[in-house]
Motif scaffolding. Structure first.
Motif, PDB file in Angstrom:
ATOM      1  N   VAL A  13      44.999  21.385  37.477  1.00 24.05           N
ATOM      2  CA  VAL A  13      46.003  20.414  37.905  1.00 24.05           C
ATOM      3  C   VAL A  13      47.376  20.876  37.435  1.00 24.05           C
ATOM      4  O   VAL A  13      48.330  20.903  38.208  1.00 24.05           O
ATOM      5  N   LEU A  14      47.461  21.289  36.180  1.00 22.05           N
ATOM      6  CA  LEU A  14      48.724  21.798  35.615  1.00 22.05           C
ATOM      7  C   LEU A  14      48.656  23.286  35.282  1.00 22.05           C
ATOM      8  O   LEU A  14      49.682  23.962  35.275  1.00 22.05           O
ATOM      9  N   ILE A  15      47.459  23.768  34.988  1.00 22.21           N
ATOM     10  CA  ILE A  15      47.243  25.188  34.691  1.00 22.21           C
ATOM     11  C   ILE A  15      46.024  25.643  35.473  1.00 22.21           C
ATOM     12  O   ILE A  15      44.987  24.969  35.449  1.00 22.21           O
ATOM     13  N   GLU A  16      46.112  26.773  36.149  1.00 19.75           N
ATOM     14  CA  GLU A  16      44.936  27.302  36.832  1.00 19.75           C
ATOM     15  C   GLU A  16      43.898  27.744  35.804  1.00 19.75           C
ATOM     16  O   GLU A  16      44.242  28.382  34.801  1.00 19.75           O
ATOM     17  N   TRP A  17      42.646  27.380  36.042  1.00 15.98           N
ATOM     18  CA  TRP A  17      41.536  27.751  35.149  1.00 15.98           C
ATOM     19  C   TRP A  17      40.490  28.431  36.005  1.00 15.98           C
ATOM     20  O   TRP A  17      39.818  27.809  36.814  1.00 15.98           O
ATOM     21  N   ASN A  18      40.383  29.782  35.856  1.00 17.87           N
ATOM     22  CA  ASN A  18      39.517  30.532  36.757  1.00 17.87           C
ATOM     23  C   ASN A  18      38.933  31.751  36.035  1.00 17.87           C
ATOM     24  O   ASN A  18      39.368  32.886  36.245  1.00 17.87           O
ATOM     25  N   PRO A  19      37.938  31.535  35.158  1.00 13.80           N
ATOM     26  CA  PRO A  19      37.320  32.677  34.470  1.00 13.80           C
ATOM     27  C   PRO A  19      36.710  33.686  35.429  1.00 13.80           C
ATOM     28  O   PRO A  19      36.744  34.904  35.159  1.00 13.80           O
ATOM     29  N   GLU A  20      36.153  33.200  36.538  1.00 13.64           N
ATOM     30  CA  GLU A  20      35.542  34.120  37.485  1.00 13.64           C
ATOM     31  C   GLU A  20      36.567  35.125  38.014  1.00 13.64           C
ATOM     32  O   GLU A  20      36.269  36.323  38.156  1.00 13.64           O
ATOM     33  N   ARG A  21      37.758  34.667  38.303  1.00 17.21           N
ATOM     34  CA  ARG A  21      38.806  35.572  38.791  1.00 17.21           C
ATOM     35  C   ARG A  21      39.137  36.624  37.750  1.00 17.21           C
ATOM     36  O   ARG A  21      39.320  37.803  38.076  1.00 17.21           O
ATOM     37  N   TYR A  22      39.217  36.202  36.499  1.00 18.80           N
ATOM     38  CA  TYR A  22      39.495  37.168  35.424  1.00 18.80           C
ATOM     39  C   TYR A  22      38.391  38.228  35.361  1.00 18.80           C
ATOM     40  O   TYR A  22      38.669  39.435  35.327  1.00 18.80           O
ATOM     41  N   TYR A  23      37.137  37.777  35.339  1.00 20.04           N
ATOM     42  CA  TYR A  23      36.037  38.734  35.205  1.00 20.04           C
ATOM     43  C   TYR A  23      35.901  39.629  36.434  1.00 20.04           C
ATOM     44  O   TYR A  23      35.535  40.811  36.309  1.00 20.04           O
ATOM     45  N   ASP A  24      36.185  39.111  37.609  1.00 18.96           N
ATOM     46  CA  ASP A  24      36.153  39.962  38.801  1.00 18.96           C
ATOM     47  C   ASP A  24      37.109  41.133  38.649  1.00 18.96           C
ATOM     48  O   ASP A  24      36.796  42.269  39.028  1.00 18.96           O
ATOM     49  N   ALA A  25      38.283  40.858  38.085  1.00 17.41           N
ATOM     50  CA  ALA A  25      39.273  41.923  37.884  1.00 17.41           C
ATOM     51  C   ALA A  25      38.875  42.849  36.734  1.00 17.41           C
ATOM     52  O   ALA A  25      39.122  44.057  36.794  1.00 17.41           O
ATOM     53  N   ALA A  26      38.233  42.296  35.706  1.00 15.38           N
ATOM     54  CA  ALA A  26      37.939  43.075  34.507  1.00 15.38           C
ATOM     55  C   ALA A  26      36.682  43.932  34.644  1.00 15.38           C
ATOM     56  O   ALA A  26      36.651  45.085  34.177  1.00 15.38           O
ATOM     57  N   ILE A  27      35.630  43.394  35.286  1.00 10.12           N
ATOM     58  CA  ILE A  27      34.359  44.126  35.327  1.00 10.12           C
ATOM     59  C   ILE A  27      33.803  44.272  36.736  1.00 10.12           C
ATOM     60  O   ILE A  27      32.768  44.916  36.917  1.00 10.12           O
ATOM     61  N   GLY A  28      34.466  43.701  37.716  1.00 11.76           N
ATOM     62  CA  GLY A  28      33.997  43.776  39.094  1.00 11.76           C
ATOM     63  C   GLY A  28      33.163  42.561  39.465  1.00 11.76           C
ATOM     64  O   GLY A  28      32.451  41.997  38.638  1.00 11.76           O
ATOM     65  N   GLU A  29      33.262  42.162  40.718  1.00 13.39           N
ATOM     66  CA  GLU A  29      32.603  40.934  41.155  1.00 13.39           C
ATOM     67  C   GLU A  29      31.086  40.997  41.024  1.00 13.39           C
ATOM     68  O   GLU A  29      30.448  40.015  40.611  1.00 13.39           O
ATOM     69  N   ASP A  30      30.491  42.137  41.337  1.00 14.71           N
ATOM     70  CA  ASP A  30      29.035  42.227  41.284  1.00 14.71           C
ATOM     71  C   ASP A  30      28.520  42.029  39.865  1.00 14.71           C
ATOM     72  O   ASP A  30      27.551  41.290  39.636  1.00 14.71           O
ATOM     73  N   ARG A  31      29.151  42.698  38.909  1.00  8.92           N
ATOM     74  CA  ARG A  31      28.727  42.540  37.514  1.00  8.92           C
ATOM     75  C   ARG A  31      29.015  41.126  37.027  1.00  8.92           C
ATOM     76  O   ARG A  31      28.225  40.551  36.263  1.00  8.92           O
ATOM     77  N   ARG A  32      30.118  40.573  37.435  1.00 13.57           N
ATOM     78  CA  ARG A  32      30.425  39.201  37.032  1.00 13.57           C
ATOM     79  C   ARG A  32      29.358  38.242  37.550  1.00 13.57           C
ATOM     80  O   ARG A  32      28.870  37.377  36.813  1.00 13.57           O
ATOM     81  N   ARG A  33      28.974  38.392  38.806  1.00  7.84           N
ATOM     82  CA  ARG A  33      27.956  37.512  39.364  1.00  7.84           C
ATOM     83  C   ARG A  33      26.637  37.667  38.603  1.00  7.84           C
ATOM     84  O   ARG A  33      25.942  36.672  38.322  1.00  7.84           O
ATOM     85  N   ALA A  34      26.281  38.901  38.280  1.00  7.86           N
ATOM     86  CA  ALA A  34      25.039  39.137  37.541  1.00  7.86           C
ATOM     87  C   ALA A  34      25.095  38.492  36.164  1.00  7.86           C
ATOM     88  O   ALA A  34      24.130  37.855  35.715  1.00  7.86           O
ATOM     89  N   MET A  35      26.221  38.628  35.487  1.00  9.61           N
ATOM     90  CA  MET A  35      26.351  38.051  34.148  1.00  9.61           C
ATOM     91  C   MET A  35      26.309  36.523  34.199  1.00  9.61           C
ATOM     92  O   MET A  35      25.588  35.890  33.407  1.00  9.61           O
ATOM     93  N   PHE A  36      27.045  35.930  35.103  1.00 10.48           N
ATOM     94  CA  PHE A  36      27.091  34.471  35.179  1.00 10.48           C
ATOM     95  C   PHE A  36      25.739  33.902  35.611  1.00 10.48           C
ATOM     96  O   PHE A  36      25.411  32.755  35.258  1.00 10.48           O
ATOM     97  N   ALA A  37      24.954  34.673  36.352  1.00  6.27           N
ATOM     98  CA  ALA A  37      23.612  34.222  36.724  1.00  6.27           C
ATOM     99  C   ALA A  37      22.687  34.189  35.514  1.00  6.27           C
ATOM    100  O   ALA A  37      21.762  33.370  35.444  1.00  6.27           O
TER     101      ALA A  37
END
Length: 206
Positions: A13-37
């Motif tokens: 609402v006042l600050i964007e909160w998006n850990p997935e976006r951070y991890y996609d940039a840091a380790i790649g979307e595929d690895r992020r999806r695997a980790m979050f699963a």
């Protein structure tokens, strides 16, 4: 009933909160999806939001999932990169309300350690008339108790509170107590809601 205070959620609402976006940039979307699963990082974060020690909870998670240890530790070491940027239109709305003499409260699921990180970076967090931060309260949305605590502390009738949150479950819990609510999607829609309630005036065209 006329609005006597406007209540803002903070994340998305006042600050964007998006850990997935951070991890996609840091380790790649595929690895992020695997980790979050495999690792319920949002569940660990919920514990932080209820008041547990930020570093301790994340280090516990890292120890429980050694294959993802370094990536999990990013949640602590790079947290500010997940909680960014501020949403400037919403911050401007907050300040316009205060300029109109409307009391403005914060009601947010936010840990003690994470809030201490955010405060120096986002000065508007010090501009609320009252702040209800879950980590300090020991309870989180959408549990009924946190809304009850707000009512007890501010002394205002539930029907006089107008609350914006980006999560439908949090909004539903507030509405069940009689609060007036707005499911936040965009600052523009939030501004229109506030104008319709008479607590904000439309801006003159540039």
């Amino acid at each position: 009933m006329a609005i006597q205070a406007v209540v803002f959620d903070i994340g998305n609402v006042l600050i964007e909160w998006n850990p997935e976006r951070y991890y996609d940039a840091a380790i790649g979307e595929d690895r992020r999806r695997a980790m979050f699963a495999e690792v319920d990082l949002h569940g660990y974060n919920d514990r932080v939001d209820r008041g547990e020690d930020f570093r301790g909870v994340i280090e516990e998670a890292a120890g429980s999932y050694p294959a993802w240890r370094e990536e999990i530790l990013h949640w602590h070491g790079h947290w500010l990169k997940m909680a960014t940027p501020e949403i400037p239109q919403s911050v401007a709305i907050l300040r316009r309300l205060r300029g109109n003499g409307v009391p403005v409260f914060a009601l947010s699921n936010f840990g003690i350690g994470t809030f201490e990180l955010a405060e120096p970076v986002y000065p508007f967090l010090a501009e609320f008339d009252r702040r209800y931060i879950s980590g300090y309260m020991g309870v989180t949305k959408p549990g009924a108790r946190i809304y009850e605590m707000v009512e007890e502390d501010c002394g205002l009738p539930p029907e006089s509170l107008l609350f914006a949150d980006d999560r439908a479950d949090n909004i539903a819990a507030a509405a069940a107590r009689g609060w007036q609510t707005h499911l936040f999607t965009t600052p523009e829609a939030w501004e229109a809601c506030l104008i319709s309630h008479g607590v904000l005036t439309a801006r003159e065209p540039a």
